[in-house]
Scaffold this motif. Structure first.
Motif, short mmCIF file in Angstrom:
data_model
loop_
_atom_site.label_atom_id
_atom_site.label_comp_id
_atom_site.label_asym_id
_atom_site.label_seq_id
_atom_site.Cartn_x
_atom_site.Cartn_y
_atom_site.Cartn_z
N UNK A 26 6.24 0.23 1.99
CA UNK A 26 7.00 1.14 2.15
C UNK A 26 6.09 2.33 3.06
N UNK A 27 6.50 3.53 2.23
CA UNK A 27 5.74 5.03 2.56
C UNK A 27 4.84 5.57 1.56
N UNK A 28 3.97 6.56 1.79
CA UNK A 28 3.51 6.64 0.73
C UNK A 28 3.88 7.54 -0.74
N UNK A 29 3.53 6.62 -1.64
CA UNK A 29 3.95 7.62 -3.22
C UNK A 29 6.22 7.40 -2.63
N UNK A 30 6.32 6.27 -1.90
CA UNK A 30 7.96 6.39 -1.96
C UNK A 30 8.25 4.74 -3.28
#
Lengths: 361, 88
Positions: free
Chosen positions: B49-53
């Motif tokens: 996923x994307x950072x912090x997603x």
């Protein structure tokens, strides 16, 4: 909240290592049974889209508009959007650079937080925005309904309002805003892969600069800072002071609903897990604590020496995307020596990594 | 039909899990239709996923699939939020 047993144990193997080989998907996509062919085709399409998108974002920069011509280099080109509780990005434009504050406190906080982050990178490290070339800073607020999160999507920051039960508005702590923006800086520099130890380093770099932005905004020395991430984000009924503590990882919260802060401070308590991209928000406690130890050993403003060393490593070109903790630690030793010579800085860095159990070469 | 949703990652790194048993529910048909569409759009392996997603794991009658923020289909988003809201 974690009462259900994990139906996908895979104790050590990180979750991302098991991607179906493309040739298998190719075969499936041509299968005569549409139940097999359909999902495979969609996976291939989505993978191709995401891979291309990610690559373009990383290689040529996020497809945001170039800064307006003649815009001064010392002003952050900020734009805040309102998702109005939906999930389409970026949403409706509600405040641009230089616009007066409006009635929405969330919009105003995001605008101010972006400005504070831009300021630290420019004034402390002479970096013009996320990509060092004045990249516009875009953020979307009021994302989703009762959305308990904030993230960086590769191009912009996204903030939820929280559900009011556990989390409040994610724009409240300025270090959270700084954390998300720092993910952008990492993407444009070392581009640390977001899983396992390199992912924990990616997370830690965001916590380090998120905390430094808060300290810079408040004019605090290392001794005065609280070294917390997400202070003010937890709702009143939650027992805890923040989400993470760089000073004492593992002690930020201990709550009936939220559970206990799982962060280790040293390698003795390193957590092996496939969840959370291999524990990127868990093991980040170790490099976080190392930074805290360096900053407090040196004293004064943490962004000046400790922060400079970390910034030099992040942007120096030697930190690899798949770096492990010892790789990063070794580079901080070299950076401390290169910038400050044989002195307090070098000694503080060496001692800090020794204390958290990470070896340097 | 038993529908489980587990959410990991996110800025806070706090996990959430919940499950809904549809047998005997008046709206079972709607749950089944929603779950089938959500599963069809998911992957057999977790996407990075994307950072912090948030990352999500959806298990329907023992079969587990994966998806992550912010690229969710409407059906995935609806199923995830309904199970986390109404599930036990």
């Amino acid at each position: 909240m974690t009462a259900n047993p994990d139906p996908h144990p895979g104790p050590v193997a990180p979750v991302f290592c098991t991607i179906v080989p493309p040739h298998v998907l190719d075969t499936l996509a041509r299968h005569e049974d549409p139940a097999l062919a359909g999902p495979a085709r969609r996976t291939l399409e989505r993978d191709a889209f995401e891979r291309t998108h990610r690559r373009l974002t990383t290689v040529i920069g996020a497809p945001s508009p170039a800064p307006p011509e003649g815009a001064p280099a010392d002003e952050p080109p900020r734009t805040i959007y309102d998702a109005r509780h939906r999930t389409d990005l970026p949403g409706r434009r509600v405040r641009g650079e230089g616009d007066k504050p409006g009635k929405d406190a969330t919009v105003n906080r995001a605008y101010a937080g972006l400005g504070a982050t831009f300021d630290l990178f420019l004034k402390a490290y002479a970096r013009n925005s996320i990509n060092a070339e004045g990249l516009p800073l875009n953020a979307t607020v009021h994302y989703g309904e009762d959305y308990n999160n904030a993230f960086w999507n590769g191009e912009q920051m996204v903030f939820g309002d929280g559900d009011g039960e556990i989390f409040l508005d994610f724009t409240i702590p300025v270090d959270v805003i700084g954390h998300e923006l720092a993910h952008g800086v990492t993407q444009y520099t070392a581009n640390l892969a977001y899983f396992g130890q390199s992912g924990a380093l990616n997370e830690s770099v965001s916590d380090v600069f998120g905390s430094l932005i808060k300290q810079y905004t408040l004019g605090q020395t290392a001794a005065e800072a609280d070294w917390l991430i997400g202070a003010g984000l937890l709702a009143e009924r939650v027992t805890g002071e923040a989400l993470r503590s760089m000073k004492a990882p593992g002690t930020a919260y201990d709550d009936d609903v939220l559970g206990k802060d799982p962060q280790p401070a040293t390698m003795d308590d390193y957590v092996r897990t496939g969840r959370d991209n291999g524990g990127v928000h868990i093991n980040s406690g170790i490099p976080n604590h190392a930074f805290y130890l360096v900053a407090t050993a040196l004293g004064g403003y943490a962004w000046e020496r400790a922060g400079q060393i970390w910034y030099d490593v992040l942007t120096g070109g030697e930190l690899q995307p798949d770096a492990l903790f010892p790789d990063f630690a070794t580079l901080t030793v070299a950076a401390a020596r290169a910038r400050f010579g044989e002195g307090d800085e070098l000694e503080a860095v060496q001692k800090a990594w020794e204390q958290v159990g990470v070896r340097t070469l | 039909m038993r529908i489980q949703v587990k959410r990991t990652g996110g800025f806070a790194g706090v996990e959430r899990a919940a499950a809904v048993e549809t047998s005997g529910r008046a709206d079972a048909q709607e749950w089944h239709a929603l779950a089938e569409r959500a599963v069809a759009d998911s992957r057999g392996t977790p996407p990075i996923g994307v950072p912090d997603g948030f990352s999500y794991q959806i298990t329907v009658d023992g079969k587990t699939v994966y998806c992550s923020d912010p690229r969710l289909t409407e059906e995935q988003r609806k199923l995830i939020s309904q199970v986390l809201k109404e599930g036990a």
